[in-house]
Design a protein around this motif. Structure first.
Motif, short mmCIF file in Angstrom:
data_model
loop_
_atom_site.label_atom_id
_atom_site.label_comp_id
_atom_site.label_asym_id
_atom_site.label_seq_id
_atom_site.Cartn_x
_atom_site.Cartn_y
_atom_site.Cartn_z
N TRP A 1 95.47 -56.51 -64.68
CA TRP A 1 95.56 -55.12 -65.13
C TRP A 1 94.88 -54.92 -66.47
N ASP A 2 94.55 -53.65 -66.70
CA ASP A 2 94.03 -53.17 -67.98
C ASP A 2 94.66 -51.79 -68.20
N ASP A 3 94.86 -51.43 -69.45
CA ASP A 3 95.50 -50.17 -69.80
C ASP A 3 94.54 -49.23 -70.50
N GLU A 4 94.86 -47.93 -70.40
CA GLU A 4 94.09 -46.93 -71.13
C GLU A 4 94.18 -47.20 -72.62
N ARG A 5 93.13 -46.81 -73.32
CA ARG A 5 93.08 -46.92 -74.78
C ARG A 5 91.93 -46.03 -75.24
N PRO A 6 91.78 -45.78 -76.52
CA PRO A 6 90.65 -44.97 -76.96
C PRO A 6 89.33 -45.54 -76.42
N GLY A 7 88.59 -44.68 -75.75
CA GLY A 7 87.32 -45.09 -75.16
C GLY A 7 87.44 -45.58 -73.73
N LEU A 8 88.65 -45.74 -73.23
CA LEU A 8 88.85 -46.18 -71.84
C LEU A 8 90.00 -45.38 -71.24
N MET A 9 89.65 -44.33 -70.51
CA MET A 9 90.63 -43.46 -69.88
C MET A 9 90.42 -43.51 -68.37
N ILE A 10 91.49 -43.31 -67.63
CA ILE A 10 91.41 -43.30 -66.18
C ILE A 10 90.78 -41.99 -65.73
N ALA A 11 89.72 -42.10 -64.94
CA ALA A 11 89.01 -40.92 -64.44
C ALA A 11 89.92 -40.15 -63.48
N SER A 12 89.77 -38.85 -63.45
CA SER A 12 90.63 -38.00 -62.62
C SER A 12 90.51 -38.34 -61.14
N ASP A 13 89.33 -38.76 -60.69
CA ASP A 13 89.19 -39.11 -59.27
C ASP A 13 89.99 -40.36 -58.91
N LEU A 14 90.25 -41.23 -59.86
CA LEU A 14 91.06 -42.42 -59.58
C LEU A 14 92.54 -42.07 -59.44
N MET A 15 92.93 -40.94 -59.96
CA MET A 15 94.32 -40.50 -59.80
C MET A 15 94.61 -40.08 -58.35
N ARG A 16 93.56 -40.00 -57.53
CA ARG A 16 93.71 -39.62 -56.13
C ARG A 16 93.17 -40.72 -55.22
N LEU A 17 93.40 -41.96 -55.56
CA LEU A 17 92.86 -43.09 -54.81
C LEU A 17 93.22 -43.07 -53.33
N ASP A 18 94.43 -42.68 -53.03
CA ASP A 18 94.91 -42.79 -51.65
C ASP A 18 94.49 -41.60 -50.78
N GLN A 19 93.67 -40.75 -51.28
CA GLN A 19 93.24 -39.59 -50.49
C GLN A 19 91.90 -39.83 -49.85
#
Length: 175
Positions: free
Chosen positions: A157-175
């Motif tokens: 795993w890796d976590d969000e931090r300044p300069g590394l944010m989860i893209a909105s399309d990844l929030m819908r991976l299962d679609q």
């Protein structure tokens, strides 16, 4: 033959209608088993309301040779399962990290025969040294099907931090 090349004689791969159909519902059953395995994994670390984390369950969820990789800082931290458990057990039971909870927010699982992989967005929250926190990250998990059922072979795993944010399309991976 290159990996992406498919022989035109292989109807099961070239036939669009055959490609997406589960074989005797095994992929559906396997996906449900993997979902339950991942849910159990996240629940192990829950210490909300004074609950004691169930670290002993991790040995039932993982193969004994599993790797657990935290790749958040400058260098990856690579653990065996036993090495991974020890410091987290102390952290989650000594009062330093309270009301800790992790949950999966979105996922994509790919299954092929007796191997599978999952890419998921997760969220964690709690109170560390008296300060409330909440964070999101991405986990990748690999699974193998054993005679005893699906088991986790690796987690990274890796976590969000300044300069590394989860893209909105990844929030819908299962679609």
């Amino acid at each position: 033959m290159a990996f992406n090349d498919v022989s035109p004689r292989d109807k099961s791969v070239n036939d669009e209608s055959a490609r997406d159909k589960p074989v005797k519902d095994k992929p559906v059953k396997d996906k449900l088993e993997i979902d339950a395995l991942v849910k159990a994994f996240f629940q192990v670390f829950d210490n909300r309301g004074g609950k004691r984390p169930a670290f002993d369950q991790l040995h039932q969820l993982f193969i004994s040779e599993a790797l657990v990789i935290k790749n958040v800082g400058d260098r990856p931290e690579i653990y065996t399962l036993t090495q991974f458990i020890a410091p987290r057990e102390v952290l989650l039971t000594n009062g330093e990290l309270l009301d800790f909870f992790e949950q999966e927010l979105a996922e994509r699982t790919d299954i092929f025969g007796k191997i599978a992989q999952r890419f998921c967005v997760y969220q964690k929250s709690g109170m560390q040294q008296g300060q409330a926190f909440q964070a999101k990250g991405m986990k990748t998990m690999q699974f193998i099907k054993t005679p005893g059922g699906w088991k986790i072979a690796a987690v990274a795993w890796d976590d969000e931090r300044p300069g590394l944010m989860i893209a909105s399309d990844l929030m819908r991976l299962d679609q």
